[in-house]
Design a protein around this motif. Structure first.
Motif, short mmCIF file in Angstrom:
data_model
loop_
_atom_site.label_atom_id
_atom_site.label_comp_id
_atom_site.label_asym_id
_atom_site.label_seq_id
_atom_site.Cartn_x
_atom_site.Cartn_y
_atom_site.Cartn_z
N UNK A 82 39.28 -3.96 22.12
CA UNK A 82 38.06 -4.76 22.26
C UNK A 82 36.81 -3.87 22.26
N UNK A 83 36.99 -2.55 22.23
CA UNK A 83 35.86 -1.63 22.17
C UNK A 83 35.08 -1.54 23.47
N UNK A 84 35.77 -1.65 24.59
CA UNK A 84 35.10 -1.64 25.88
C UNK A 84 35.64 -0.52 26.76
N UNK A 85 34.73 0.05 27.55
CA UNK A 85 35.12 1.05 28.54
C UNK A 85 34.18 0.88 29.73
N UNK A 86 34.70 1.17 30.92
CA UNK A 86 33.84 1.08 32.10
C UNK A 86 34.31 2.06 33.15
N UNK A 112 29.07 2.00 34.91
CA UNK A 112 28.74 2.36 33.53
C UNK A 112 29.65 1.54 32.63
N UNK A 113 29.05 0.69 31.81
CA UNK A 113 29.81 -0.11 30.85
C UNK A 113 29.45 0.32 29.45
N UNK A 114 30.46 0.48 28.61
CA UNK A 114 30.26 0.92 27.23
C UNK A 114 30.90 -0.11 26.31
N UNK A 115 30.13 -0.57 25.33
CA UNK A 115 30.66 -1.52 24.34
C UNK A 115 30.49 -0.90 22.96
N UNK A 158 26.49 -1.61 11.59
CA UNK A 158 25.36 -2.53 11.72
C UNK A 158 25.03 -2.95 13.15
N UNK A 159 25.97 -2.84 14.06
CA UNK A 159 25.75 -3.28 15.44
C UNK A 159 25.74 -2.05 16.35
N UNK A 160 24.73 -1.94 17.23
CA UNK A 160 24.66 -0.74 18.08
C UNK A 160 25.75 -0.70 19.15
N UNK A 161 26.12 0.51 19.51
CA UNK A 161 26.98 0.73 20.66
C UNK A 161 26.06 0.64 21.87
N UNK A 162 26.48 -0.08 22.90
CA UNK A 162 25.62 -0.32 24.05
C UNK A 162 26.23 0.32 25.28
N UNK A 163 25.44 1.16 25.93
CA UNK A 163 25.82 1.76 27.21
C UNK A 163 24.91 1.15 28.26
N UNK A 164 25.50 0.48 29.25
CA UNK A 164 24.72 -0.14 30.31
C UNK A 164 25.03 0.57 31.62
N UNK A 165 23.99 1.12 32.22
CA UNK A 165 24.11 1.84 33.48
C UNK A 165 23.44 0.97 34.54
N UNK A 186 24.43 7.74 16.49
CA UNK A 186 23.19 7.37 15.80
C UNK A 186 22.84 5.89 15.98
N UNK A 187 23.81 5.08 16.37
CA UNK A 187 23.58 3.65 16.51
C UNK A 187 23.73 3.24 17.98
N UNK A 188 23.32 4.09 18.90
CA UNK A 188 23.51 3.82 20.34
C UNK A 188 22.28 3.19 20.97
N UNK A 189 22.54 2.39 21.98
CA UNK A 189 21.48 1.76 22.77
C UNK A 189 21.87 1.94 24.24
N UNK A 190 20.94 2.40 25.06
CA UNK A 190 21.21 2.62 26.48
C UNK A 190 20.31 1.71 27.30
N UNK A 191 20.92 0.96 28.20
CA UNK A 191 20.20 0.06 29.09
C UNK A 191 20.44 0.51 30.52
N UNK A 192 19.37 0.61 31.30
CA UNK A 192 19.50 1.01 32.71
C UNK A 192 18.89 -0.10 33.56
#
Length: 169
Positions: free
Chosen positions: A32-36, A64-67, A75-82, A161-167
């Motif tokens: 599912x492309x998820x890590x936490x 820390x959640x990673x999708x 086309x869709x960014x990888x999202x890291x939510x802290x 190159x396609x990463x997005x980080x949310x804090x």
């Protein structure tokens, strides 16, 4: 086996910021492309890298959640939510903090980040004589025809190159 490889990479990256990161802490769902990760203890040296006049006495990152969108990496960014980020700071003994100094320091750090990004973008463009996206695509083509280690390298490059980080918090 693939999970061990991915968890090893994630633990190495997170170990730059957190102490005692254990692969057993990592909740990884490859398909599912998820890590936490939960309850990471932050390294005191993390704040020193930012050049702020504080000492971190305690730092915890609650979550820390990673999708990673496995099926649409291009086309869709990888999202890291802290989130749930708690830090206790103190000034060095005998030091006082001027609010203007803090504003100037924050601006200086932000400008350094922007300048470093711009320099890397210009370097890539000058190296290939094209824009950044085209330079990346060209590098992928060259690497794919070479030694055979290109797939993992290309995949890592696309993800970064396609990463997005949310804090939050």
């Amino acid at each position: 086996m693939f999970e061990k490889y991915v968890s090893g990479i994630l633990v190495d990256v997170l170990s730059e910021f957190a102490e005692d990161v254990d692969p057993k802490q990592l909740n990884l769902k490859i398909m599912s492309g998820e890590a936490s990760l939960r309850n990471l203890k932050l390294k005191p040296s993390l704040l020193a890298k930012m050049g702020l006049p504080f000492v971190m006495t305690k730092g915890i990152c609650g979550k820390v959640d990673i999708r990673i969108p496995i099926t649409s990496l291009q086309s869709v960014p990888c999202v890291v939510t802290i989130s749930d980020f708690f830090v206790t700071l103190q000034t060095p003994m005998g030091a006082s903090v001027d609010p203007k100094f803090l504003q100037q320091q924050e601006l200086r750090v932000k400008m350094q980040i922007v300048e470093a990004f711009e320099e890397e973008r210009k370097r890539l463009a000058a190296e290939k004589g094209v824009n950044t996206r085209e330079a990346i695509e060209h590098a992928k083509e060259l690497e794919g025809g070479g030694s055979g280690g290109g797939f993992v390298s290309n995949l890592a490059e696309v993800i970064i190159n396609n990463a997005e980080v949310n804090i939050t918090n």
